[in-house]
Motif scaffolding. Structure first.
Motif, PDB file in Angstrom:
ATOM      1  N   ILE A 414       0.835  -1.205   0.000  1.00 40.87           N
ATOM      2  CA  ILE A 414       0.000   0.000   0.000  1.00 40.87           C
ATOM      3  C   ILE A 414       0.866   1.249   0.000  1.00 40.87           C
ATOM      4  O   ILE A 414       0.646   2.183  -0.788  1.00 40.87           O
ATOM      5  CB  ILE A 414      -0.948  -0.027   1.207  1.00 40.87           C
ATOM      6  CG1 ILE A 414      -2.003  -1.122   1.026  1.00 40.87           C
ATOM      7  CG2 ILE A 414      -1.632   1.327   1.397  1.00 40.87           C
ATOM      8  CD1 ILE A 414      -2.898  -1.299   2.223  1.00 40.87           C
ATOM      9  N   TYR A 415       1.855   1.302   0.879  1.00 41.99           N
ATOM     10  CA  TYR A 415       2.668   2.507   1.037  1.00 41.99           C
ATOM     11  C   TYR A 415       3.958   2.488   0.217  1.00 41.99           C
ATOM     12  O   TYR A 415       4.725   3.449   0.302  1.00 41.99           O
ATOM     13  CB  TYR A 415       3.010   2.705   2.510  1.00 41.99           C
ATOM     14  CG  TYR A 415       1.819   3.073   3.352  1.00 41.99           C
ATOM     15  CD1 TYR A 415       1.098   4.241   3.115  1.00 41.99           C
ATOM     16  CD2 TYR A 415       1.388   2.246   4.375  1.00 41.99           C
ATOM     17  CE1 TYR A 415      -0.004   4.574   3.886  1.00 41.99           C
ATOM     18  CE2 TYR A 415       0.285   2.570   5.154  1.00 41.99           C
ATOM     19  CZ  TYR A 415      -0.404   3.734   4.898  1.00 41.99           C
ATOM     20  OH  TYR A 415      -1.499   4.055   5.663  1.00 41.99           O
ATOM     21  N   ASP A 466      -5.864   6.479   7.322  1.00 39.43           N
ATOM     22  CA  ASP A 466      -6.004   5.502   6.239  1.00 39.43           C
ATOM     23  C   ASP A 466      -6.603   4.202   6.742  1.00 39.43           C
ATOM     24  O   ASP A 466      -7.381   3.544   6.031  1.00 39.43           O
ATOM     25  CB  ASP A 466      -4.635   5.234   5.612  1.00 39.43           C
ATOM     26  CG  ASP A 466      -4.070   6.454   4.907  1.00 39.43           C
ATOM     27  OD1 ASP A 466      -4.857   7.378   4.604  1.00 39.43           O
ATOM     28  OD2 ASP A 466      -2.838   6.506   4.691  1.00 39.43           O
ATOM     29  N   TYR A 467      -6.263   3.830   7.958  1.00 35.82           N
ATOM     30  CA  TYR A 467      -6.813   2.605   8.552  1.00 35.82           C
ATOM     31  C   TYR A 467      -8.310   2.736   8.800  1.00 35.82           C
ATOM     32  O   TYR A 467      -9.085   1.798   8.582  1.00 35.82           O
ATOM     33  CB  TYR A 467      -6.065   2.316   9.851  1.00 35.82           C
ATOM     34  CG  TYR A 467      -6.479   1.053  10.570  1.00 35.82           C
ATOM     35  CD1 TYR A 467      -6.012  -0.182  10.161  1.00 35.82           C
ATOM     36  CD2 TYR A 467      -7.327   1.105  11.673  1.00 35.82           C
ATOM     37  CE1 TYR A 467      -6.377  -1.339  10.827  1.00 35.82           C
ATOM     38  CE2 TYR A 467      -7.693  -0.041  12.343  1.00 35.82           C
ATOM     39  CZ  TYR A 467      -7.221  -1.267  11.914  1.00 35.82           C
ATOM     40  OH  TYR A 467      -7.593  -2.406  12.576  1.00 35.82           O
ATOM     41  N   ASP A 469     -10.417   4.939   7.255  1.00 34.57           N
ATOM     42  CA  ASP A 469     -11.139   5.158   6.000  1.00 34.57           C
ATOM     43  C   ASP A 469     -11.228   3.915   5.135  1.00 34.57           C
ATOM     44  O   ASP A 469     -11.993   3.907   4.166  1.00 34.57           O
ATOM     45  CB  ASP A 469     -10.477   6.289   5.202  1.00 34.57           C
ATOM     46  CG  ASP A 469     -10.605   7.628   5.919  1.00 34.57           C
ATOM     47  OD1 ASP A 469     -11.489   7.751   6.785  1.00 34.57           O
ATOM     48  OD2 ASP A 469      -9.808   8.541   5.617  1.00 34.57           O
ATOM     49  N   LYS A 471      -8.506   2.524   3.526  1.00 39.38           N
ATOM     50  CA  LYS A 471      -7.410   2.420   2.566  1.00 39.38           C
ATOM     51  C   LYS A 471      -6.522   1.226   2.892  1.00 39.38           C
ATOM     52  O   LYS A 471      -5.971   0.582   1.986  1.00 39.38           O
ATOM     53  CB  LYS A 471      -6.580   3.714   2.564  1.00 39.38           C
ATOM     54  CG  LYS A 471      -5.460   3.717   1.558  1.00 39.38           C
ATOM     55  CD  LYS A 471      -4.688   5.035   1.569  1.00 39.38           C
ATOM     56  CE  LYS A 471      -3.534   4.995   0.568  1.00 39.38           C
ATOM     57  NZ  LYS A 471      -2.759   6.271   0.572  1.00 39.38           N
ATOM     58  N   ILE A 472      -6.373   0.919   4.166  1.00 39.70           N
ATOM     59  CA  ILE A 472      -5.653  -0.279   4.610  1.00 39.70           C
ATOM     60  C   ILE A 472      -6.699  -1.367   4.856  1.00 39.70           C
ATOM     61  O   ILE A 472      -7.481  -1.265   5.803  1.00 39.70           O
ATOM     62  CB  ILE A 472      -4.841  -0.006   5.884  1.00 39.70           C
ATOM     63  CG1 ILE A 472      -3.851   1.145   5.651  1.00 39.70           C
ATOM     64  CG2 ILE A 472      -4.113  -1.252   6.343  1.00 39.70           C
ATOM     65  CD1 ILE A 472      -3.056   1.514   6.869  1.00 39.70           C
TER      66      ILE A 472
END
Length: 602
Positions: A414-415, A466-467, A469, A471-472
């Protein structure tokens, strides 16, 4: 006159210097006496005496001294041994597994004492002051019961709402509602569910029902939704899968309405749309109202017709739950326009509000409430968005929750970062630490603080957002399902944890005795030796390359005049006795060099 003034000024200056020297000597003498006293007190044990009464300041100093000694002992033990050292401060001799088991037993024992506060009985004849006094007295008694639970050393009570005005909003919503809708996050529904709230609704009216609105269901795969649907049906929990974000996008024309319908045809696992959810809420609320009126029809037959017509025309669905689970977003999606504020910060809604959808259905939005529980921690609440991220003081603990739940390869993908691999003596399947994740993220994004160190606070806030929302990607499974072999293959952590170890076991071909020796011997010595051999080979290859280069340079410098080797025996060297360097002093002979004068004519 001028001579006297100069003499007087010089005398005053001498006097000032004398006073300064005297003051410095006195300070030095006092320092020496203090050091001597401290050293003598450390060497000499204090006399044994009985202490009955201790003042408050002495008690504080004693506790500080005990903590200092304990901290020094822990530091010395940690430096002496690399293994994990567990010190039982309570002197009970319990292991970590036994303490965890006892805590679970205590939580199950006091589960009934951990509930939401009840509103005391009230009548229309009570004044506002009497009602306020009664409610505050009941709330104070509830707080005292929770304080008694906090005194138990084996119980850890998580943060909860302590403002009575917020609980009053919940009381009004439950009393008004026919159907109570508890909004939960689909990634961990049981964390956001409060069973005692369902019991409280039944206490007020036996016909009230609670529906679990599983929001953010679009973040779950279909097979995981099926597992949760089976769990809800097994425990007789009324549930609906829903996505406020997808419904809002459909209203704005950013997503087709048939995208979720094609995902599943089963009504238990299907993600409901806006119109479908409104129809389901109205049908459930009308069913509850009909049961209530039919039950009271025998007692008040004359007024039953009016009550049935009024209830049938107007039913209420109340929305409750933790902060930041999507209650306000759900209300806005169902109404079709923005009626309530929506932010990442939990606690945006301060007061409950009612919104009329149609002549037959009305929605009631309640502020988010943090219910008391045993199962979670403050760091877990921060990582889930229940507590504000901007107010956290310990960011590494919250990031560690994310690192434990999300596999290592998912974070790297992801990152676009490369996390440090575990050391050879560590478990190769361990999750990354919070420090490793934060520093890798800061290095890839260039987040640096004023002192040149990685800005971990900024990185932690972005990762937590991000966690939350989505995204992760992450999700939790129902209790007891992880042990099933078929469900274990659907877990995101299963390939990362079991895949490399299984392939390594197949390719190694070692017998069981070798594996047992490696397990009991601590670090894998074969791997360490192989690394050392590879390092030596690389060093030899490098030395060959450098040797060729030196030969080439030597061939070019053969015509030069050889120089005498300088005597460096005076430097530090090893005499070969005990391995310690020996320093030899070499005194050069003095040479009288004549003075050379340089003239400008040369």
């Amino acid at each position: 006159m001028s001579g006297r003034g100069k003499k007087g000024g010089k005398g005053a200056e001498d006097l000032g210097r004398a006073l300064i020297r005297q003051q410095n000597r006195a300070a030095a003498a006092a320092k020496e006496r203090g050091e001597a006293l401290a050293s003598s007190s450390r060497r000499r044990a204090p006399p044994l005496e009985s202490v009955i009464d201790v003042s408050e300041i002495d008690a504080v100093l004693q506790r500080a001294a005990e903590e200092d000694r304990l901290h020094s002992a822990l530091a010395a033990a940690a430096s002496a041994s690399s293994s994990d050292l567990v010190i039982d401060l309570d002197a009970t001799g319990e292991t970590a597994e036994e303490r965890r088991r006892l805590r679970k037993e205590q939580e199950a024992l006091y589960a009934n004492s951990l509930g939401v506060p009840r509103r005391p009985p009230w009548t229309n004849r009570m004044t506002a002051e009497e009602l306020d006094t009664s409610e505050r007295q009941a709330f104070l008694e509830w707080r005292r019961n929770l304080a008694r639970l906090e005194e138990n050393d084996k119980l850890v009570l998580t943060p909860f709402e302590k403002n009575i005005d917020i609980w009053r909003q919940l009381w009004r919503v439950i009393e008004r509602s026919d159907l109570l809708v508890m909004v939960v996050d689909a990634r961990d529904p049981l964390f956001y569910r409060c069973p005692d709230l369902e019991v409280y609704a039944k206490e007020l009216d036996e016909h009230k029902r609670t529906m679990l609105l599983v929001n953010k269901a679009d973040l779950l795969p279909l097979n995981i939704r099926e597992i949760w649907a089976d769990y809800f049906k097994e425990h007789d929990i009324l549930h609906v899968f829903w996505s406020a974000k997808a419904a809002t996008a459909t209203l704005e024309g950013k997503m087709s309405s048939g995208k979720e319908d094609s995902a599943s045809s089963d009504m238990d696992t299907k993600i409901y749309g806006r119109e479908e959810l409104l129809t389901r809420l109205q049908a459930e609320a009308k069913s509850i109202a009909a049961q209530r009126t039919s039950a009271s029809k025998g007692e008040q037959e004359a007024s039953s017709t009016d009550s049935v017509s009024s209830v049938a025309k107007h039913v209420v669905a109340g929305f409750v739950g933790y902060p930041n689970v999507g209650k306000s977003s759900t209300i806005n999606a169902l109404v079709g326009e923005k009626k309530t504020g929506v932010t990442h910060t939990p606690g945006k809604t301060k007061h409950f509000q009612t919104l009329i959808i149609s002549e037959e259905l009305m929605l009631c939005d309640c502020p988010g409430l943090v219910f008391p529980s045993f199962s979670s921690s403050r760091h877990e609440m921060v990582s889930c968005g229940v507590l504000p991220i901007d107010r956290m003081t310990k960011h590494r603990e919250a990031i560690q929750v994310v690192a434990d739940r999300v596999p290592r390869d998912v974070l790297e993908q992801i990152y676009k970062i490369s996390l440090p691999k575990p050391k050879p003596y560590e478990s190769q399947s361990r999750p990354p630490t919070a420090a490793e994740l934060l520093r890798s993220y800061c290095a890839s994004r260039g987040h640096v603080s004023h002192g040149g160190q990685p800005d971990e606070t900024r990185a932690a806030r972005q990762i937590l957002k991000d966690y939350i929302d989505g995204k992760i990607p992450h999700y939790e499974l129902p209790p007891g399902v992880v042990t099933d072999d078929e469900v274990a293959t659907t877990e995101p952590t299963a390939p990362a944890a079991e895949g490399p170890t299984a392939s390594a076991a197949d390719e190694s071909g070692r017998d069981d005795s070798d594996e047992q020796d490696d397990a009991t011997g601590g670090p894998d010595m074969r791997q360490l030796l192989s690394e050392l051999e590879s390092f030596d080979l690389a060093a030899i290859e490098g030395s060959d390359a450098t040797g060729k280069k030196q030969q080439h340079q030597a061939s070019q410098t053969q015509h030069r005049k050889p120089q005498r080797k300088k005597d460096r025996s005076w430097r530090a060297s090893n005499d070969g006795s005990d391995g310690t360097p020996v320093v030899r002093d070499f005194q050069k002979a003095t040479v009288n060099t004549p003075t050379v004068s340089v003239s400008g004519n040369v």
